[in-house]
Design a protein around this motif. Structure first.
Motif, PDB file in Angstrom:
ATOM      1  N   SER A 101      -7.759  -4.094 -11.390  1.00  0.00           N
ATOM      2  CA  SER A 101      -7.344  -3.478 -10.212  1.00  0.00           C
ATOM      3  C   SER A 101      -5.783  -4.061  -9.746  1.00  0.00           C
ATOM      4  O   SER A 101      -5.038  -3.303  -9.371  1.00  0.00           O
ATOM      5  CB  SER A 101      -8.316  -3.764  -9.077  1.00  0.00           C
ATOM      6  N   LYS A 102      -5.825  -5.132 -10.013  1.00  0.00           N
ATOM      7  CA  LYS A 102      -4.502  -5.944  -9.850  1.00  0.00           C
ATOM      8  C   LYS A 102      -4.465  -7.262 -10.577  1.00  0.00           C
ATOM      9  O   LYS A 102      -5.312  -8.055 -11.121  1.00  0.00           O
ATOM     10  CB  LYS A 102      -4.279  -5.998  -8.159  1.00  0.00           C
ATOM     11  N   ILE A 143       0.005  -3.848  -9.023  1.00  0.00           N
ATOM     12  CA  ILE A 143      -1.500  -2.765  -8.790  1.00  0.00           C
ATOM     13  C   ILE A 143      -1.493  -1.686  -9.507  1.00  0.00           C
ATOM     14  O   ILE A 143      -0.335  -1.027  -9.767  1.00  0.00           O
ATOM     15  CB  ILE A 143      -1.134  -2.584  -7.274  1.00  0.00           C
ATOM     16  N   LYS A 145      -4.239   0.702  -9.437  1.00  0.00           N
ATOM     17  CA  LYS A 145      -4.475   2.164  -8.841  1.00  0.00           C
ATOM     18  C   LYS A 145      -5.328   2.971  -9.841  1.00  0.00           C
ATOM     19  O   LYS A 145      -4.686   4.118 -10.235  1.00  0.00           O
ATOM     20  CB  LYS A 145      -3.784   2.652  -7.837  1.00  0.00           C
ATOM     21  N   GLU A 152      -9.644   2.887  -2.360  1.00  0.00           N
ATOM     22  CA  GLU A 152      -8.907   2.944  -1.284  1.00  0.00           C
ATOM     23  C   GLU A 152      -8.415   1.472  -0.639  1.00  0.00           C
ATOM     24  O   GLU A 152      -9.194   0.427  -0.705  1.00  0.00           O
ATOM     25  CB  GLU A 152      -9.520   3.758  -0.071  1.00  0.00           C
ATOM     26  N   VAL A 153      -7.255   1.563   0.060  1.00  0.00           N
ATOM     27  CA  VAL A 153      -6.874   0.292   0.732  1.00  0.00           C
ATOM     28  C   VAL A 153      -7.089   0.892   2.123  1.00  0.00           C
ATOM     29  O   VAL A 153      -6.192   1.446   2.585  1.00  0.00           O
ATOM     30  CB  VAL A 153      -5.562  -0.116   0.164  1.00  0.00           C
ATOM     31  N   THR A 154      -7.976   0.142   2.912  1.00  0.00           N
ATOM     32  CA  THR A 154      -7.932   0.568   4.339  1.00  0.00           C
ATOM     33  C   THR A 154      -6.772   0.335   5.051  1.00  0.00           C
ATOM     34  O   THR A 154      -6.076  -0.651   4.939  1.00  0.00           O
ATOM     35  CB  THR A 154      -9.537   0.066   4.922  1.00  0.00           C
ATOM     36  N   HIS A 156      -4.222  -1.404   7.393  1.00  0.00           N
ATOM     37  CA  HIS A 156      -4.210  -2.958   7.718  1.00  0.00           C
ATOM     38  C   HIS A 156      -2.652  -3.413   7.788  1.00  0.00           C
ATOM     39  O   HIS A 156      -1.744  -2.499   7.601  1.00  0.00           O
ATOM     40  CB  HIS A 156      -4.657  -3.899   6.242  1.00  0.00           C
ATOM     41  N   ASP A 158       0.129  -6.469   6.748  1.00  0.00           N
ATOM     42  CA  ASP A 158       0.221  -7.534   5.999  1.00  0.00           C
ATOM     43  C   ASP A 158       0.317  -8.843   6.457  1.00  0.00           C
ATOM     44  O   ASP A 158      -0.152  -9.764   5.835  1.00  0.00           O
ATOM     45  CB  ASP A 158       1.645  -7.371   5.127  1.00  0.00           C
ATOM     46  N   LYS A 247      -2.152   2.272   4.696  1.00  0.00           N
ATOM     47  CA  LYS A 247      -3.233   2.522   4.026  1.00  0.00           C
ATOM     48  C   LYS A 247      -2.895   2.894   2.827  1.00  0.00           C
ATOM     49  O   LYS A 247      -1.874   3.707   2.703  1.00  0.00           O
ATOM     50  CB  LYS A 247      -4.044   3.261   4.901  1.00  0.00           C
ATOM     51  N   SER A 248      -3.733   3.247   1.851  1.00  0.00           N
ATOM     52  CA  SER A 248      -3.817   4.167   0.737  1.00  0.00           C
ATOM     53  C   SER A 248      -5.301   4.767   0.370  1.00  0.00           C
ATOM     54  O   SER A 248      -6.179   4.080   0.673  1.00  0.00           O
ATOM     55  CB  SER A 248      -2.926   3.487  -0.618  1.00  0.00           C
TER      56      SER A 248
END
Length: 291
Positions: A101-102, A143, A145, A152-154, A156, A158, A247-248
């Motif tokens: 993932s990262k 990252i 993806k 998904e990144v909800t 937020h 930073d 988000k993404s």
């Protein structure tokens, strides 16, 4: 300082983000992608990914192992995986390079290619145009993806994770190493959402608790219709204010969306929160952006 940049900077202060297309060359993007492949090829799978779940006690040890691995990654190059890519024995169900993932959080300091990009003259010049006096690099991440499973990144901010006093001193540099599209999970922003502080903080939990971090406060329910997508082509840079809401989505396409991102703090008259998960270490104090 660079008159032609001022409309840009006005836009950044208005929106909380700024899109700079073709900031890096295709060659620079490819050098980062090639380097990350070398790093993956040499990767040892972390032991905490390898434990077989059985008893509750072992599960807690596993959770603690994962959290220690994360908490102590600030000055190292470490690997984080998508959910569901390992079986219960810790063997990969899919190829390891497709399961990551990262990679974080010190590529900018520990790897020559990423270090060179982070401190490149155009990044330093942009920092000066932004009026940063003593910028230091606090973290970096690659990252992936991944196609089909890139989560998904909800929504937020930073600054929830990288808290400073006063706020407004953290800035993200987000570099697309491939075209980021609506299909493969580009970023979405609420323009102007960087001006009313933060509602949630992630802090280090008390030693000995099974989770390493906890959240104080809560993320409000954001209105989906307020988000605008920011597709960007390979080599593009998005500047991200520490308090802008973004988000993404899940990557549902069959192409990846690789990104290199790093965060900078204006260290002049700023305190880095002692409660942040990420802390500078004697081995790696936050390095100056300017060389």
């Amino acid at each position: 300082s660079g008159g032609e940049q001022s409309p840009h900077l006005f836009q950044f202060r208005e929106d909380g983000f700024l899109v700079l297309e073709h900031f890096f060359t295709a060659e620079e993007c490819d050098s980062m992608r090639n380097q990350i492949q070398r790093i993956i090829a040499e990767m040892e799978v972390p032991p905490h990914c390898r434990t077989e779940f059985s008893t509750k006690e072992e599960e807690q040890l596993q959770a603690q192992g994962s959290s220690d691995y994360f908490l102590t990654s600030g000055d190292k190059i470490r690997f984080f995986f998508e959910k569901g890519v390992l079986d219960e024995r810790g063997n990969f169900l899919i190829a390891k390079e497709k399961s990551i993932s990262k990679i974080g959080h010190a590529l900018h300091a520990r790897d020559p290619v990423f270090k060179q990009i982070t401190h490149s003259s155009k990044v330093q010049e942009l920092g000066r145009k932004l009026g940063l006096e003593k910028p230091v690099v606090v973290q970096s991440m690659y990252i992936f993806k991944q196609p089909g499973i890139g989560g998904e990144v909800t929504p937020h901010q930073d600054a929830t994770f990288l808290h400073t006093e006063p706020l407004g001193r953290v800035l993200g540099f987000w570099i697309a190493l491939e075209d980021a599209t609506r299909e493969n999970g580009c970023l979405w922003f609420i323009p102007g959402s960087h001006t009313s502080g933060i509602t949630r903080r992630m802090v280090r939990a008390a030693p000995g608790t099974s989770t390493c971090v906890e959240f104080v406060g809560s993320e409000p329910a954001y209105d989906d219709s307020q988000f605008i997508p920011l597709p960007i082509s390979k080599g593009g840079l998005i500047l991200i204010h520490g308090e802008v809401v973004h988000k993404s989505d899940l990557n549902s396409s069959d192409s990846s969306r690789h990104v290199f991102t790093f965060h900078v703090m204006e260290a002049k008259d700023t305190t880095w929160s002692k409660e942040n998960w990420l802390q500078p270490t004697p081995e790696l104090p936050f390095p100056s952006l300017y060389t």
